[in-house]
Design a protein around this motif. Structure first.
Motif, PDB file in Angstrom:
ATOM      1  N   ALA A 562      66.362  39.840  38.452  1.00  0.00           N
ATOM      2  CA  ALA A 562      65.952  41.094  38.353  1.00  0.00           C
ATOM      3  C   ALA A 562      65.921  41.252  36.778  1.00  0.00           C
ATOM      4  O   ALA A 562      64.930  42.095  36.086  1.00  0.00           O
ATOM      5  CB  ALA A 562      66.791  42.444  38.768  1.00  0.00           C
ATOM      6  N   GLY A 563      66.799  40.782  36.269  1.00  0.00           N
ATOM      7  CA  GLY A 563      66.815  40.839  34.723  1.00  0.00           C
ATOM      8  C   GLY A 563      66.528  39.465  33.758  1.00  0.00           C
ATOM      9  O   GLY A 563      65.771  38.696  34.281  1.00  0.00           O
ATOM     10  N   ASP A 564      66.973  39.417  32.677  1.00  0.00           N
ATOM     11  CA  ASP A 564      66.539  38.049  31.960  1.00  0.00           C
ATOM     12  C   ASP A 564      67.212  36.954  32.352  1.00  0.00           C
ATOM     13  O   ASP A 564      66.736  35.839  31.944  1.00  0.00           O
ATOM     14  CB  ASP A 564      66.747  38.475  30.363  1.00  0.00           C
ATOM     15  N   LEU A 565      68.447  37.152  32.841  1.00  0.00           N
ATOM     16  CA  LEU A 565      69.205  36.002  33.402  1.00  0.00           C
ATOM     17  C   LEU A 565      68.888  35.769  34.921  1.00  0.00           C
ATOM     18  O   LEU A 565      68.825  36.863  35.698  1.00  0.00           O
ATOM     19  CB  LEU A 565      70.904  36.349  33.365  1.00  0.00           C
ATOM     20  N   SER A 566      68.460  34.507  35.179  1.00  0.00           N
ATOM     21  CA  SER A 566      68.340  34.352  36.600  1.00  0.00           C
ATOM     22  C   SER A 566      69.336  33.174  37.282  1.00  0.00           C
ATOM     23  O   SER A 566      69.791  32.229  36.557  1.00  0.00           O
ATOM     24  CB  SER A 566      66.693  33.676  36.783  1.00  0.00           C
ATOM     25  N   ALA A 677      68.519  47.981  29.482  1.00  0.00           N
ATOM     26  CA  ALA A 677      68.280  46.644  28.748  1.00  0.00           C
ATOM     27  C   ALA A 677      70.021  45.956  28.775  1.00  0.00           C
ATOM     28  O   ALA A 677      69.961  44.612  28.688  1.00  0.00           O
ATOM     29  CB  ALA A 677      67.848  47.019  27.341  1.00  0.00           C
ATOM     30  N   ALA A 678      70.987  46.780  28.713  1.00  0.00           N
ATOM     31  CA  ALA A 678      72.388  46.135  28.764  1.00  0.00           C
ATOM     32  C   ALA A 678      72.746  45.350  29.816  1.00  0.00           C
ATOM     33  O   ALA A 678      73.842  44.696  29.598  1.00  0.00           O
ATOM     34  CB  ALA A 678      73.258  47.458  28.150  1.00  0.00           C
ATOM     35  N   ARG A 679      71.981  45.762  30.946  1.00  0.00           N
ATOM     36  CA  ARG A 679      72.453  45.037  32.075  1.00  0.00           C
ATOM     37  C   ARG A 679      71.608  43.921  32.399  1.00  0.00           C
ATOM     38  O   ARG A 679      71.865  43.012  33.301  1.00  0.00           O
ATOM     39  CB  ARG A 679      72.417  45.809  33.233  1.00  0.00           C
ATOM     40  N   ALA A 838      79.495  44.659  31.290  1.00  0.00           N
ATOM     41  CA  ALA A 838      79.786  44.340  32.910  1.00  0.00           C
ATOM     42  C   ALA A 838      81.217  45.023  33.301  1.00  0.00           C
ATOM     43  O   ALA A 838      81.368  45.118  34.331  1.00  0.00           O
ATOM     44  CB  ALA A 838      79.796  42.569  32.730  1.00  0.00           C
ATOM     45  N   ALA A 839      81.968  44.960  32.198  1.00  0.00           N
ATOM     46  CA  ALA A 839      83.368  45.223  32.852  1.00  0.00           C
ATOM     47  C   ALA A 839      83.254  46.906  33.042  1.00  0.00           C
ATOM     48  O   ALA A 839      83.870  47.358  33.717  1.00  0.00           O
ATOM     49  CB  ALA A 839      84.380  45.235  31.533  1.00  0.00           C
ATOM     50  N   ALA A 840      82.667  47.635  32.027  1.00  0.00           N
ATOM     51  CA  ALA A 840      82.370  49.052  32.474  1.00  0.00           C
ATOM     52  C   ALA A 840      81.820  49.320  33.832  1.00  0.00           C
ATOM     53  O   ALA A 840      82.161  50.234  34.653  1.00  0.00           O
ATOM     54  CB  ALA A 840      81.570  49.528  31.316  1.00  0.00           C
TER      55      ALA A 840
END
Length: 932
Positions: A562-566, A677-679, A838-840
């Motif tokens: 879903a994000g920039d990391l796959s 964007a942060a996620r 991620a921690a939050a």
């Protein structure tokens, strides 16, 4: 003379209980690399040299430096000059090499070297070729064919096989001798081969392809295709007067290497119009092998003929199942499918393959009978030679079409063959009809393009567009229509008609403007289903034909992208790829770039002998501790994220005699977000671990192993530890393009063990000889409080990390959750920001699911509070430790409480939501706290 073969069926490593699970054999340490178009052949390969050095690769050589350059007049031709071969240390796994080389951006594919085997069966002892007649020649209508043509000495059949009896009385005068290069120690014809007067031994790279062992397979194949006619001796080949070129590809009793595909290129480059391949193996699709077949068939216009295989099942066998190859199954003398023959929709036609007499190889005058698809294929090769002699204007693709369309389809009228309709091609070889006249029609789909392109398969619920190119190979066809239907209940064709219209000889048409449309079932699709589709051709002139294609659906992994990391999550705990060959899974990528992760996955352990994982072990093998209970399935959207993946797997219960398992069931859960964007730079992974044993596990270590190979110079990376964010991150110290990392989430302790993959012998974790259970346990347990948490130093190295946490005690039947984040970002600052997000995020999710503490376990008040917090515990609770965690999962307040409870202050904390954990001998208390 009667010959009884005592060999086993050689099918790439032997037979397993399920044919579909046969693992193809590979040559240890041998890699095939193809450069992308645009890099000049013979260049310095500077772009990939750093990766090759990181792999400790040796012997890099251009496979085919003298091959023909592709021509615009040959659509679909390939450039074999871009293919290289090298040797790497044998413990190295393919996924590692693949990631390193693909990360350079200059490599199209990386593959192992597959080892194929001859296809023949033990011969029935009743066969006596000195007393039997060559009835197979009648069955394939060869005599009628010879009335029309008796071949031509200018037509050469390349026989790629075992060694040959070159002086056999029925073979010696049929060899295509190379008079331009006599045996004098000089490469007279300047083709790169010295004294290749009578073929070549590709297996040993010398000019003597003669018989070297008791194996007569090659001589028999040659005899069936091209034994001399009208010499009053023995038998004759179907090719009658055509010549043959001996090419030995198996080393026999002398050390050497299988070289079947090198022989195909040699044959194509040395004028063989037909190439016979009575060998192969189940599975192991190879782009390199397909490129070689394409080069021979398209660039060099050779007819490739291959044995369909001796695995009596509907499986794909290579090279028979490659494009441009005529695949030949076997029947008995009555036209019934032979009991040993492979059958599938890639088979083109069949020929008799039971007790077939041919030239022998023990002496210069012996003859013997053999059984197998190995002896069906050379009959078709001989027939192809006759077609080329009779109709020299035909291209290779047209010769294949002529043989298919003239085959005897009446075999499907036999009751025993009814279950195999469509699986034995168009029928049995009919030589007489094939050479009688050019009065056949055949259209074929020569290209199928799926969109979106998903080479590893389509997931349930996907919709697919399928564009095809249809080419007419023989006589013109009027009013042609192609209809696509699904033979699988798991794929539905929503639009399946292509009105082609009139199609002249060697012209083609495409439906790109209005492609076929398909849909994969949303549920109930078995894992790794190969869905069969049928193209049905109908012309207004009466022409009809069928052709088949397959599409893989529901592959055994789920993708979070879903994000920039796959990242791919497999159903058995691995990350990126399901196994060391990188065949299943899409890997880990950032913003659709090159693969970042060569290997990754979950590790569990309670001791050096009780370790569970599916990671590398020794050599090219991996451990197989986990097996699937519930397949990894993606929800989009999920209840908490834009995409979620859930699945369940477990390892086996430990055996006192073989205590190599932990005894844990794992429920895995992954989450990915498109916004905010942060996620986009993070993926959350949590694993619920349940103890299936009768004993308390103490302690249970859990961790994520990652072997990052980042773009730039993937063999020179640095791994470092960020203790504030509990994050192990990796980067290229010279020209970083992307930072990656793994983070421990939640209140559990965090450990990291950074590994230099190329560390010398004597290092506590020495990966050159494999990754043992004891080393895995050390990596899991030894990373807590470790002083040196870095690998690669400042210059960089090939590095891996194990990021771990622990569950101190897990009682029988109890469950505990461990959580991690996988991260990627363009800079360290952005990576750390993603770690904080991620921690939050994880803490918020935990707080949202924590129930209020039951009154029987104590009281916490006031809540909300302006500072003071009173904790009352039951008298049996015992002395306890209280911890307050913030939204990042960090402990911000800690205190020791007496048995009945006490007070702690939050006055120094800013307003917000916190988590209170109270743990004592009698249990634990978890409560959400609001600081006003």
């Amino acid at each position: 003379m009667r010959q009884i073969f005592t060999f086993l069926i050689l099918l790439c490593g032997g037979l397993l209980p399920a044919w579909g699970q046969v693992a193809p054999a590979t040559a240890p340490g041998q890699l095939i690399i193809k450069l992308k178009q645009g890099l000049a052949p013979g260049s310095s390969l500077g772009t990939v040299q750093p990766a090759l050095r990181a792999l400790a690769a040796t012997g890099l050589t251009q496979k085919f430096p003298f091959t023909q350059v592709p021509s615009p007049e040959q659509p679909g031709s390939v450039d074999l000059r871009l293919i290289y071969h090298c040797t790497v240390p044998t413990p190295l796994n393919l996924a590692k090499a693949r990631a390193l080389l693909l990360a350079t951006g200059a490599v199209e594919y990386v593959e192992p070297v597959y080892v194929r085997a001859p296809f023949y069966q033990p011969n029935d002892p009743r066969a006596d070729s000195t007393q039997s007649s060559a009835t197979y020649l009648k069955l394939i209508n060869a005599y009628r064919g010879w009335d029309a043509t008796q071949g031509d000495t200018s037509i050469v059949i390349g026989i790629t096989d075992t060694g040959f009896r070159l002086n056999h009385e029925d073979l010696v005068r049929q060899i295509k001798y190379n008079y331009a290069d006599p045996i004098n120690g000089i490469d007279d014809d300047k083709d790169g081969y010295i004294d290749n007067f009578r073929g070549w031994d590709m297996a040993h790279n010398n000019n003597d392809p003669s018989y070297e062992s008791v194996d007569v397979h090659g001589s028999m194949s040659a005899g069936l295709a091209a034994a001399q006619a009208n010499n009053g001796k023995g038998f004759l080949g179907v090719g009658f007067g055509c010549k043959w070129l001996p090419l030995q590809i198996f080393p026999g009793s002398v050390p050497g290497a299988f070289a079947g595909y090198e022989a195909i290129v040699y044959a194509a480059d040395h004028g063989c119009q037909i190439i016979n391949m009575s060998w192969g193996g189940v599975g192991g699709y190879s782009r390199f092998e397909q490129d070689v077949c394409t080069y021979a068939a398209v660039n060099r216009d050779a007819v490739l003929v291959a044995a369909a295989g001796n695995t009596p099942a509907n499986v794909l066998v290579y090279p028979a199942s490659y494009d441009h190859v005529l695949a030949v199954a076997a029947t008995d003398g009555g036209g019934v499918i032979a009991a040993f023959s492979t059958y599938n929709t890639r088979v083109d036609l069949a020929a008799t393959g039971v007790e077939i007499p041919s030239t022998g190889g023990v002496t210069d005058t012996d003859y013997r009978a053999g059984t197998g698809t190995s002896f069906s294929a050379p009959q078709v090769a001989g027939a192809a030679a006759l077609v080329r002699a009779r109709f020299p204007q035909l291209r290779a693709e047209q010769v294949r079409a002529q043989l298919r369309r003239t085959a005897n389809a009446a075999i499907y009228n036999l009751p025993a063959n009814v279950p195999y309709i469509g699986l034995l091609g168009t029928g049995t070889l009919n030589v007489g009809k094939a050479v009688a006249a050019l009065n056949q029609r055949e259209a074929r789909v020569v290209q199928s393009t799926y969109l979106p392109a998903k080479p590893t398969g389509y997931t349930p619920g996907d919709t697919i567009s399928l564009a095809v190119t249809v080419r007419n190979l023989l006589l013109p066809i009027s009013g042609l229509t192609v209809t696509l239907t699904s033979q699988s209940p798991y794929v539905t064709v929503r639009q399946g008609t292509f009105a082609v219209g009139n199609l002249a000889t060697l012209t083609q048409a495409t439906n790109e403007a209005a492609p076929f449309r398909l849909a994969v079932a949303a549920s109930g699709v078995p894992v790794n289903t190969s869905a069969l589709l049928r193209y049905h051709f109908v012309g207004s002139d009466g022409y009809q034909a069928d052709q088949y294609v397959t599409v893989l659906v529901n592959p055994d992994f789920a993708q979070l992208d879903a994000g920039d990391l796959s990242l791919s999550l497999t159903s058995r705990g691995n990350l990126g790829y399901d196994d060391l060959t990188a065949a299943v899974g899409l890997g880990a990528r950032y913003r659709d770039g090159e693969p970042l992760l060569s290997e990754g996955g979950l590790l569990l352990a309670t001791s050096p002998t009780r370790v569970a994982d599916r990671l590398r072990s020794r050599g090219s093998a991996s451990r197989q501790s986990f097996f699937t209970l519930a397949q990894a399935v993606r929800l989009a959207p999920g209840p908490r994220a834009d995409q979620e993946v859930r699945g369940t797997f477990r390892d086996s219960l430990p055996d006192p005699q073989l205590p190599r398992s932990v005894g844990v069931r794992v429920r895995q859960h992954g989450q990915s977000w498109a916004t905010p964007a942060a996620r986009r730079n993070l993926i959350l992974l949590d694993y619920s671990l349940r103890n299936l044993t009768a004993d308390t596990l103490k302690a249970l270590y859990a961790g994520i192993f990652t072997d990052w190979d980042l773009p730039g110079n993937p063999g020179l990376n640095v791994a470092r530890w960020d203790s504030v964010n509990r994050l192990s991150y990796c980067f290229d110290p010279v020209a970083s393009q992307v930072y990656t990392g793994v983070q421990v989430l939640g209140p559990r302790p965090a450990g990291v063990y950074a590994i230099n993959n190329g560390a010398p012998a004597g290092t506590p974790i020495y990966l050159a000889d494999g990754f043992s259970p004891a080393e895995k346990y050390l990596a899991l347990s030894g990373g807590f409080g470790r002083t040196n948490r870095e690998a690669g130093a400042n210059q960089g190295a090939d590095v891996s990390t194990v990021v771990s946490t622990l569950v101190p005690r897990l009682a029988p039947g109890d469950s505990a959750t461990v959580a991690f984040a996988v991260l990627a970002a363009p800079s360290l600052a952005e990576l750390q920001a993603a770690a904080q997000a991620a921690a939050a995020l994880y803490t918020q999710q935990v707080l949202a699911t924590v129930p209020a503490a039951p009154a029987v376990l104590g009281q916490v008040y006031p809540n909300p509070t302006t500072g003071e917090l009173h904790i009352r515990l039951p008298t049996q609770f015992g002395p306890a430790t209280a911890q307050v965690l913030d939204a990042l999962g960090r402990v911000v307040v800690q205190a020791t409480l007496p048995a009945t409870g006490g007070e702690i202050t939050l006055a120094a904390l800013p307003a917000g939501l916190y988590l209170l954990r109270v743990a004592g001998p009698a249990g634990s208390l978890v409560q959400r706290i609001v600081r006003e």
